[in-house]
Design a protein around this motif. Sequence first.
Motif, PDB file in Angstrom:
ATOM      1  N   UNK A  40       0.923  -1.300  -0.039  1.00  0.00           N
ATOM      2  CA  UNK A  40      -0.035  -0.032  -0.173  1.00  0.00           C
ATOM      3  C   UNK A  40       0.942   1.007  -0.051  1.00  0.00           C
ATOM      4  N   UNK A  41       0.289   2.410  -0.681  1.00  0.00           N
ATOM      5  CA  UNK A  41       1.107   3.434  -0.531  1.00  0.00           C
ATOM      6  C   UNK A  41       1.299   4.092   1.086  1.00  0.00           C
ATOM      7  N   UNK A  42       2.427   4.419   1.205  1.00  0.00           N
ATOM      8  CA  UNK A  42       2.523   4.889   2.969  1.00  0.00           C
ATOM      9  C   UNK A  42       1.818   6.263   3.007  1.00  0.00           C
ATOM     10  N   UNK A  43       1.217   6.708   4.248  1.00  0.00           N
ATOM     11  CA  UNK A  43       0.584   7.764   4.429  1.00  0.00           C
ATOM     12  C   UNK A  43       1.559   9.043   4.378  1.00  0.00           C
ATOM     13  N   UNK A  44       0.988  10.026   4.272  1.00  0.00           N
ATOM     14  CA  UNK A  44       1.899  11.548   4.166  1.00  0.00           C
ATOM     15  C   UNK A  44       1.311  12.321   5.253  1.00  0.00           C
ATOM     16  N   UNK A  45       2.071  13.403   5.529  1.00  0.00           N
ATOM     17  CA  UNK A  45       1.540  14.114   6.690  1.00  0.00           C
ATOM     18  C   UNK A  45       1.620  13.876   8.025  1.00  0.00           C
ATOM     19  N   UNK A  47      -0.815  12.339  11.697  1.00  0.00           N
ATOM     20  CA  UNK A  47      -2.326  12.040  12.085  1.00  0.00           C
ATOM     21  C   UNK A  47      -2.059  11.682  13.718  1.00  0.00           C
ATOM     22  N   UNK A  48      -2.821  12.203  14.259  1.00  0.00           N
ATOM     23  CA  UNK A  48      -2.765  11.885  15.846  1.00  0.00           C
ATOM     24  C   UNK A  48      -1.243  12.270  16.244  1.00  0.00           C
ATOM     25  N   UNK A  49      -0.811  11.034  16.803  1.00  0.00           N
ATOM     26  CA  UNK A  49       0.713  11.295  17.279  1.00  0.00           C
ATOM     27  C   UNK A  49       1.616  11.052  16.398  1.00  0.00           C
ATOM     28  N   UNK A  50       1.408  10.840  15.100  1.00  0.00           N
ATOM     29  CA  UNK A  50       2.254  10.234  13.904  1.00  0.00           C
ATOM     30  C   UNK A  50       2.869  11.325  12.975  1.00  0.00           C
ATOM     31  N   UNK A  51       4.118  11.495  12.908  1.00  0.00           N
ATOM     32  CA  UNK A  51       4.424  12.316  11.907  1.00  0.00           C
ATOM     33  C   UNK A  51       4.947  11.564  10.876  1.00  0.00           C
ATOM     34  N   UNK A  52       4.252  11.078   9.818  1.00  0.00           N
ATOM     35  CA  UNK A  52       4.478  10.309   8.575  1.00  0.00           C
ATOM     36  C   UNK A  52       5.645  10.638   7.953  1.00  0.00           C
ATOM     37  N   UNK A  53       5.674  12.048   7.755  1.00  0.00           N
ATOM     38  CA  UNK A  53       6.868  12.437   6.999  1.00  0.00           C
ATOM     39  C   UNK A  53       8.038  12.341   7.607  1.00  0.00           C
ATOM     40  N   UNK A  54       8.250  12.886   8.979  1.00  0.00           N
ATOM     41  CA  UNK A  54       9.306  12.618   9.828  1.00  0.00           C
ATOM     42  C   UNK A  54       9.503  11.268  10.133  1.00  0.00           C
ATOM     43  N   UNK A  55       8.926  10.464  10.028  1.00  0.00           N
ATOM     44  CA  UNK A  55       9.153   8.926  10.227  1.00  0.00           C
ATOM     45  C   UNK A  55       8.990   8.651  11.735  1.00  0.00           C
ATOM     46  N   UNK A  56       8.093   9.193  12.294  1.00  0.00           N
ATOM     47  CA  UNK A  56       8.322   9.055  13.992  1.00  0.00           C
ATOM     48  C   UNK A  56       6.849   9.130  14.608  1.00  0.00           C
ATOM     49  N   UNK A 183       3.284  -0.375   5.377  1.00  0.00           N
ATOM     50  CA  UNK A 183       4.380   0.078   4.363  1.00  0.00           C
ATOM     51  C   UNK A 183       5.340   1.378   4.694  1.00  0.00           C
ATOM     52  N   UNK A 184       4.473   2.234   5.759  1.00  0.00           N
ATOM     53  CA  UNK A 184       5.182   2.990   6.261  1.00  0.00           C
ATOM     54  C   UNK A 184       6.466   2.625   7.044  1.00  0.00           C
TER      55      UNK A 184
END
Length: 238
Positions: A40-45, A47-56, A183-184
């Motif tokens: 699946x395509x990993x999320x971006x941006x 959501x909640x406590x997750x920084x998908x772009x920052x990886x943490x 995927x993320x």
Amino acid sequence: MRLPGLRRAAVVAVLAVGVAVAAAGCSMLGGASNVPVATDPPPKGSDGAVDFDGGFIAVGDGAKKVDIWFDAMCPVCGAFEQANGKTLASAVDDGSITLRLHPLTFLDAVSNGTGYSTRAAAALTCVAVTDRNAVLPFYQALYTDQPEENSDGLTDKQLAQRASDAGSQDISTCVADSGPYRAWAQRNTANSQKGPIEVDGTKVLDTIKGTPTVLVDGKQYTGGVSDAKAFSKFLASR
């Protein structure tokens, strides 16, 4: 986890292949590996406590930043958590630190084809987007009676139950539909090998050599993972 000898070479070889595959737009794992591939395509941006772009996944809001790259099946990560988890939790609670958890999947290859490291990372992400207050208790729960390497790891049902026991809302549906989160986590692992590793826009490491890798305000902790006094001193000195 510092992976010795031939086994570390084998895992690094798999990751090296994965980076090349990822450059072509595929997941980092594939080929003859028995590790399940998240497509699946990993999320971006965020959501909640997750920084998908920052990886943490972030816990707390203190000025001091503690970054941990970890694998849920890594016994050395478990040893670090057992020795230092209370110190970190107290620092989160008193507002001293922001704890940033970077879930990796180094040890998917040693969970009998179940992809446990990826699944555990996805379950933690489910908790983080659902109930940020349950992130740290669930992270700690992943290292309570931690599955051993070369076992199947916890089932998705067991992961969801541990999350509920840690105070999270029910994540069963999220875990079942967690392909993007898997995927993320796998993309983060590929990126950790490609580098460079940056914290708040500043390069801090070339790559992640193993788990746990722990940084406090961008400076790497190099003491013993079970040396609670050394880590507490390092944390206070930054």
